[in-house]
Design an enzyme around this catalytic site. Structure first.
Site, PDB file in Angstrom:
ATOM      1  N   GLU A 279       4.780 -10.243  13.742  1.00  0.00           N
ATOM      2  CA  GLU A 279       4.937  -9.176  12.735  1.00  0.00           C
ATOM      3  C   GLU A 279       6.153  -9.446  11.846  1.00  0.00           C
ATOM      4  OE1 GLU A 279       2.545  -6.941  12.154  1.00  0.00           O
ATOM      5  OE2 GLU A 279       1.552  -8.029  13.759  1.00  0.00           O
ATOM      6  N   TRP A 282       4.860 -11.391   9.284  1.00  0.00           N
ATOM      7  CA  TRP A 282       4.204 -10.646   8.190  1.00  0.00           C
ATOM      8  C   TRP A 282       5.242 -10.183   7.171  1.00  0.00           C
ATOM      9  CZ3 TRP A 282      -0.494  -9.922   6.244  1.00  0.00           C
ATOM     10  CH2 TRP A 282      -1.593 -10.264   7.033  1.00  0.00           C
ATOM     11  N   TRP A 310     -10.897   2.535 -11.138  1.00  0.00           N
ATOM     12  CA  TRP A 310     -10.058   3.413 -10.322  1.00  0.00           C
ATOM     13  C   TRP A 310     -10.055   4.826 -10.898  1.00  0.00           C
ATOM     14  CZ3 TRP A 310      -8.725   1.540  -5.844  1.00  0.00           C
ATOM     15  CH2 TRP A 310      -8.403   0.192  -5.684  1.00  0.00           C
ATOM     16  N   ASN A 345       1.738   2.003  11.683  1.00  0.00           N
ATOM     17  CA  ASN A 345       1.024   1.019  10.863  1.00  0.00           C
ATOM     18  C   ASN A 345      -0.486   1.228  10.856  1.00  0.00           C
ATOM     19  OD1 ASN A 345       0.826  -1.540   9.337  1.00  0.00           O
ATOM     20  ND2 ASN A 345      -0.237  -2.220  11.186  1.00  0.00           N
ATOM     21  N   TRP A 363      -4.636   2.212  -6.020  1.00  0.00           N
ATOM     22  CA  TRP A 363      -3.703   1.942  -4.915  1.00  0.00           C
ATOM     23  C   TRP A 363      -2.252   2.194  -5.310  1.00  0.00           C
ATOM     24  CZ3 TRP A 363      -0.011  -1.880  -5.558  1.00  0.00           C
ATOM     25  CH2 TRP A 363      -0.237  -2.824  -6.560  1.00  0.00           C
ATOM     26  N   TRP A 386      -0.553  -2.240   0.593  1.00  0.00           N
ATOM     27  CA  TRP A 386      -1.507  -1.491  -0.248  1.00  0.00           C
ATOM     28  C   TRP A 386      -2.586  -2.410  -0.804  1.00  0.00           C
ATOM     29  CZ3 TRP A 386      -2.797   3.400  -0.543  1.00  0.00           C
ATOM     30  CH2 TRP A 386      -1.950   4.309   0.057  1.00  0.00           C
TER      31      TRP A 386
HETATM   32  C1  LIG Z   1      -0.338   0.628   3.129  1.00  0.00           C
HETATM   33  C2  LIG Z   1       0.833   0.028   3.876  1.00  0.00           C
HETATM   34  C3  LIG Z   1       2.116   0.153   3.368  1.00  0.00           C
HETATM   35  C4  LIG Z   1       3.218  -0.397   4.065  1.00  0.00           C
HETATM   36  N1  LIG Z   1       4.479  -0.256   3.535  1.00  0.00           N
HETATM   37  C5  LIG Z   1       5.534  -0.826   4.175  1.00  0.00           C
HETATM   38  C6  LIG Z   1       6.846  -0.712   3.641  1.00  0.00           C
HETATM   39  O1  LIG Z   1       7.084  -0.135   2.579  1.00  0.00           O
HETATM   40  N2  LIG Z   1       7.879  -1.286   4.349  1.00  0.00           N
HETATM   41  C7  LIG Z   1       7.666  -1.967   5.527  1.00  0.00           C
HETATM   42  O2  LIG Z   1       8.624  -2.469   6.125  1.00  0.00           O
HETATM   43  N3  LIG Z   1       6.419  -2.100   6.026  1.00  0.00           N
HETATM   44  C8  LIG Z   1       5.352  -1.550   5.404  1.00  0.00           C
HETATM   45  N4  LIG Z   1       4.101  -1.675   5.948  1.00  0.00           N
HETATM   46  C9  LIG Z   1       3.916  -2.520   7.147  1.00  0.00           C
HETATM   47  C10 LIG Z   1       4.016  -1.799   8.503  1.00  0.00           C
HETATM   48  O3  LIG Z   1       3.226  -0.659   8.520  1.00  0.00           O
HETATM   49  C11 LIG Z   1       5.455  -1.428   8.884  1.00  0.00           C
HETATM   50  O4  LIG Z   1       6.307  -2.550   8.741  1.00  0.00           O
HETATM   51  C12 LIG Z   1       5.546  -0.955  10.331  1.00  0.00           C
HETATM   52  O5  LIG Z   1       4.687   0.132  10.557  1.00  0.00           O
HETATM   53  C13 LIG Z   1       6.964  -0.554  10.637  1.00  0.00           C
HETATM   54  O6  LIG Z   1       7.083  -0.050  11.931  1.00  0.00           O
HETATM   55  P1  LIG Z   1       7.867  -0.861  13.032  1.00  0.00           P
HETATM   56  O7  LIG Z   1       9.203  -1.222  12.534  1.00  0.00           O
HETATM   57  O8  LIG Z   1       7.795  -0.061  14.292  1.00  0.00           O
HETATM   58  O9  LIG Z   1       6.989  -2.170  13.160  1.00  0.00           O
HETATM   59  P2  LIG Z   1       6.783  -3.212  14.339  1.00  0.00           P
HETATM   60  O10 LIG Z   1       5.361  -3.140  14.726  1.00  0.00           O
HETATM   61  O11 LIG Z   1       7.778  -3.035  15.412  1.00  0.00           O
HETATM   62  O12 LIG Z   1       6.975  -4.610  13.608  1.00  0.00           O
HETATM   63  C14 LIG Z   1       8.252  -5.265  13.550  1.00  0.00           C
HETATM   64  C15 LIG Z   1       8.632  -5.527  12.108  1.00  0.00           C
HETATM   65  O13 LIG Z   1       7.718  -6.427  11.500  1.00  0.00           O
HETATM   66  C16 LIG Z   1       7.568  -6.091  10.117  1.00  0.00           C
HETATM   67  N5  LIG Z   1       6.161  -5.779   9.868  1.00  0.00           N
HETATM   68  C17 LIG Z   1       5.262  -5.295  10.751  1.00  0.00           C
HETATM   69  N6  LIG Z   1       4.054  -5.191  10.171  1.00  0.00           N
HETATM   70  C18 LIG Z   1       4.196  -5.604   8.904  1.00  0.00           C
HETATM   71  C19 LIG Z   1       3.300  -5.739   7.811  1.00  0.00           C
HETATM   72  N7  LIG Z   1       2.004  -5.431   7.909  1.00  0.00           N
HETATM   73  N8  LIG Z   1       3.781  -6.214   6.632  1.00  0.00           N
HETATM   74  C20 LIG Z   1       5.088  -6.552   6.509  1.00  0.00           C
HETATM   75  N9  LIG Z   1       5.980  -6.454   7.515  1.00  0.00           N
HETATM   76  C21 LIG Z   1       5.537  -5.988   8.696  1.00  0.00           C
HETATM   77  C22 LIG Z   1       8.451  -4.882   9.849  1.00  0.00           C
HETATM   78  O14 LIG Z   1       9.680  -5.338   9.331  1.00  0.00           O
HETATM   79  C23 LIG Z   1       8.613  -4.290  11.228  1.00  0.00           C
HETATM   80  O15 LIG Z   1       9.788  -3.543  11.400  1.00  0.00           O
HETATM   81  C24 LIG Z   1       2.993  -1.106   5.278  1.00  0.00           C
HETATM   82  C25 LIG Z   1       1.685  -1.222   5.777  1.00  0.00           C
HETATM   83  C26 LIG Z   1       0.622  -0.653   5.094  1.00  0.00           C
HETATM   84  C27 LIG Z   1      -0.758  -0.781   5.666  1.00  0.00           C
END
Ligand SMILES: Cc1cc2nc3c(=O)[nH]c(=O)nc-3n(C[C@H](O)[C@H](O)[C@H](O)COP(=O)(O)OP(=O)(O)OC[C@H]3O[C@@H](n4cnc5c(N)ncnc54)[C@H](O)[C@@H]3O)c2cc1C
Length: 486
Positions: A279, A282, A310, A345, A363, A386
């Site tokens: 992650e 990601w 849209w 997420n 979006w 998004w």
């Molecule tokens: C529509 C949409 C919008 C989002 N907007 C954001 C946003 O503005 N900022 C943001 O940090 N994340 C965003 N995410 C990705 C993700 O949802 C969050 O990073 C995650 O939920 C944060 O929770 P966590 O720190 O407990 O994640 P964990 O599951 O603990 O993951 C660890 C770290 O990995 C990174 N990460 C995890 N998933 C993603 C992902 N899909 N894309 C990029 N990085 C990721 C984050 O830095 C996160 O803190 C978005 C996802 C979607 C579907």
């Protein structure tokens, strides 16, 4: 005595801070500076929830600096003018910062660097917020990766190149005279009206708390992360996203701590830790994509989808934002976001899919709302998330994959605890119906004392009709032959 300015931005920490480290290693006295200049990030200026976080994170950084004999100088206004003013009043000869990769930051930083160098200052930017510089990660064809799996496979082969994190300096020298500074409170980042009780309960911004959170997550939750990360009813993810966005912790620190935890873990736990590191991959991918395709903050990466018809319906958008769509999992997510500044997420994907696909709303409406309300709002991750969900971005979910909120609730909220927590007005409904109350038989509703429309709104749309309309629209644009945008 030589003086260097260290300009803090999305790196509000003292550990593993290459810009600070370079200034200290060269023997300079450091003047740490934060400049509030939200207009320089337009049209993606910092949102309300992030401002809440920033206020506390700056306070924590100022305290950490004070404990080391230093001070955080706070300024407001044009970055270039403020840096020039501080350099003139302190006699600083060098300026250091860690790089950011958003389009507006890159343009601003390039101009600031050129102007300060023309003034005769030494200016150095450093790599502090990513594992790899975006321009160093290329596919075999020499182009940026557009798909996550090969991107991450490539990164995994190079993890040994990632520098080990470095410790925070124990003490910092103070200049003979500090430049003028504002109080953090004068930046008016914290809300005037107290809407933030849910935030206060959940979050403690700042470097120390980020480190504690990482340690607790790796000790207690990372082993189960692979199995449980999709469960919004459990505190199964790290919640490190806001700390990563504001740079209270670096991805290198996370990687090093995860590698060390994996070396002590069982095979099953290691799989959980690897999934967590993926992650972080990601996050890295999002930053690299935004760097390579800066137009994607407003336009689809896959240009064919620019032609999608849209919609923009205020009543629908309002219901979605307020968590009043009549679709319980979606409403739960939108209310969690409003109350806590964060949403799980899995639920982010569900609410984004509903808005863009079933409801046909652009979006960008969703991206802007998230950007204003998430404490982890991050231009790269938000844009990627998004566009991915809307089916028009990098490594996009196939456009025909439209999340069904009721099925998602059955799979990922098995006891419906998440829905009950955030949609309490229908909490008395049994598990079989709470995630689809409008399908519930009259006797079940009566026994639960739930009166639909009085207690809970009718769904804003018929999911099947919305789904069919979305698929037809996507089919039409998919047939168009347009070169992918650059
Ligand atoms: C529509 C949409 C919008 C989002 N907007 C954001 C946003 O503005 N900022 C943001 O940090 N994340 C965003 N995410 C990705 C993700 O949802 C969050 O990073 C995650 O939920 C944060 O929770 P966590 O720190 O407990 O994640 P964990 O599951 O603990 O993951 C660890 C770290 O990995 C990174 N990460 C995890 N998933 C993603 C992902 N899909 N894309 C990029 N990085 C990721 C984050 O830095 C996160 O803190 C978005 C996802 C979607 C579907």
């Amino acid at each position: 005595m030589s003086i260097a300015i260290v300009w803090f931005r999305h790196d509000l920490r003292l550990t593993d801070h290459p810009a600070l480290e370079a200034a200290v290693a060269a023997g300079h006295t450091v003047v740490p500076v934060y400049i509030d200049a939200p207009e320089e990030d337009a049209p993606w200026s910092i949102g309300a929830a992030s401002r809440w976080w920033l206020h506390r994170s700056l306070t924590a950084l100022a305290d950490d600096l004070a404990r080391r004999g230093s001070r955080l100088i706070i300024r407001r206004g044009s970055t270039l003018e403020q840096l020039r003013d501080i350099a003139a009043s302190t006699g600083a000869t060098e300026v250091h910062w860690n790089r950011q990769y958003e389009p507006a930051s890159l343009a601003r930083d390039t101009a600031v660097k050129a102007a300060l160098r023309a003034d005769g200052l030494t200016v150095d930017s450093h790599c502090g917020n990513v594992l790899f510089e975006p321009w160093t990660v290329k596919s075999g064809a020499g182009t940026p990766f557009r798909v996550f799996t090969p991107f991450w496979k490539h990164c995994l082969t190079r993890l040994s190149e990632v520098p080990r994190p470095t410790p925070a300096p124990q003490q910092l020298k103070a200049p003979p005279q500090w430049p003028t500074t504002l109080e953090i409170a004068t930046l008016k980042l914290a809300p005037n009206i107290p809407w933030d009780s849910g935030f206060v309960d959940l979050w403690t911004p700042g470097e120390a708390s980020a480190l504690d959170r990482l340690e607790a997550f790796l000790d207690q939750d990372a082993g189960d992360y692979r199995e449980q990360r999709d469960r919004p009813d459990l505190p199964a993810t790290s919640r490190l996203a806001p700390a990563l966005h504001f740079g209270e912790i670096s991805p290198r620190q996370i990687l090093a701590a995860a590698q060390s935890a994996a070396s002590r873990a069982s095979v099953t736990e290691t799989a959980g830790i690897d999934a967590f590191v993926r992650e972080i991959g990601w996050r890295e991918f999002a930053i690299h994509i935004l760097f390579a395709f800066p137009h994607t903050t407003e336009l689809p990466l896959d240009a064919r989808f620019t032609a999608l018809p849209w919609a923009s319906d205020d009543a629908i958008l309002d219901a979605w934002r307020r968590g009043r769509t009549g679709i319980p999992l979606v409403d739960a997510g939108m209310r969690e976001l409003w109350h806590t500044g964060w949403m799980h997420n899995r639920v982010r994907m569900v609410v984004a899919s509903l808005l863009t696909k079933n409801l046909g709303q652009h979006w960008l409406h969703g991206a802007r709302w998230f950007y204003d309300t998430l404490v982890d709002a991050d231009l790269a991750a938000n844009t990627l998330g998004w566009q991915w969900t809307a089916g028009c971005g990098a490594d996009a979910a196939p456009y025909y994959r439209i999340f069904n909120p009721a099925l998602q609730a059955e799979r990922f909220d098995p006891d419906r605890a998440y829905i009950r927590r955030w949609v309490p007005e229908i909490a008395a409904l049994p598990n079989a119906w709470i995630h689809k109350p409008y399908d519930a038989p009259a006797n079940v509703l009566a026994a639960s004392g739930v009166v639909l429309e009085r207690d809970y709104p009718r769904p804003v749309l018929d999911l099947t009709t919305g789904r069919d309309r979305a698929l037809a629209a996507y089919d039409a644009v998919k047939a168009a032959r347009v070169e992918p945008a650059r």
